[in-house]
Design an enzyme around this catalytic site. Structure first.
Site, short mmCIF file in Angstrom:
data_model
loop_
_atom_site.label_atom_id
_atom_site.label_comp_id
_atom_site.label_asym_id
_atom_site.label_seq_id
_atom_site.Cartn_x
_atom_site.Cartn_y
_atom_site.Cartn_z
N GLY A 66 -25.98 -25.41 49.76
CA GLY A 66 -27.17 -24.63 50.08
C GLY A 66 -27.92 -25.27 51.22
O GLY A 66 -27.77 -26.47 51.49
N CYS A 110 -28.58 -34.28 48.26
CA CYS A 110 -29.33 -33.42 49.18
C CYS A 110 -28.88 -33.69 50.60
O CYS A 110 -28.72 -34.85 51.00
CB CYS A 110 -30.82 -33.70 49.03
N LEU A 111 -28.69 -32.65 51.38
CA LEU A 111 -28.31 -32.81 52.78
C LEU A 111 -29.38 -33.52 53.59
O LEU A 111 -29.08 -34.13 54.61
CB LEU A 111 -28.00 -31.44 53.40
N HIS A 152 -33.44 -26.31 43.71
CA HIS A 152 -33.43 -27.32 44.77
C HIS A 152 -33.88 -26.70 46.10
O HIS A 152 -34.72 -27.27 46.81
CB HIS A 152 -32.01 -27.88 44.88
#
Length: 199
Positions: A66, A110-111, A152
């Site tokens: 995402g 998380c990116l 998220h």
């Protein structure tokens, strides 16, 4: 390990040279844009559709499941995602979680906080509403990974990072590792792993 589907290379530059460079750089911890609430989208137009397409390409290149608009420096309230079992990425505009039930702990990454994963408890099931790129209202009952992904990405739209879900000791260790990386570059630290999906 869960990974998004492979994506095709983009044509860039002269003489048709192939490049795997994604359209956007993903903003990471410390960038002030990640602490701001994204305002609602008021109009779905061709520019938004192109932006969503470029975000999907950026997300898949990362790779991640995402990506919220603020993560590429765009203050608009929407995100793109593609779950492992899905053939196509989707976009959700002005998302709202109206119901949440249960609890589920999962190793979350998380990116925007690359290389760090933490066991985080979130509601196991959510009811999400929003709009698609054609302006149609959508309603999704999601559980486990999909529910977590939606929560998220909503955090990103509200200016929150997964670090805010950690207890005091975890947060201190994570911040220490992030400071160390800033000074020294990546290395051994707090849960550097590639064991889970990055949301």
């Amino acid at each position: 390990m869960l990974r998004p589907l492979a994506h095709s290379s983009r044509l860039k530059g002269a003489a048709g040279s192939l490049s795997n460079m994604p359209p956007y750089n993903i903003r990471t911890f410390g960038d002030p844009v990640l602490k701001q609430r994204a305002p609602e989208v008021s109009n779905v137009d061709g520019a938004l559709v192109r932006l969503a397409s470029d975000m999907v390409e950026t997300m898949l290149a990362a790779p991640g499941l995402g990506l919220a608009a603020p993560q590429v420096g765009v203050m608009k309230r929407f995100f793109v995602y593609q779950l492992p079992e899905e053939e196509e990425a989707r976009t959700i505009i002005n998302p709202v979680v109206s119901e949440a039930r249960g609890e589920w702990e999962f190793e979350e990454g998380c990116l925007s906080v690359p290389g760090l994963y933490f066991p985080i408890v979130r509601p196991k099931e959510v009811h999400l509403t929003g709009y698609d790129l054609e302006g149609n209202e959508i309603s999704i009952e999601a559980d486990e990974l999909a529910a977590r992904l939606f929560q998220h990405e909503l955090d990103h739209l509200d200016g929150k990072l997964l670090l805010e879900h950690l207890d005091k000791d975890q947060r201190k260790a994570a911040l220490r590792e992030l400071r160390r990386r800033t000074l020294e570059g990546p290395g051994n630290g707090v849960r550097p792993a590639a064991d889970g999906p990055r949301l």
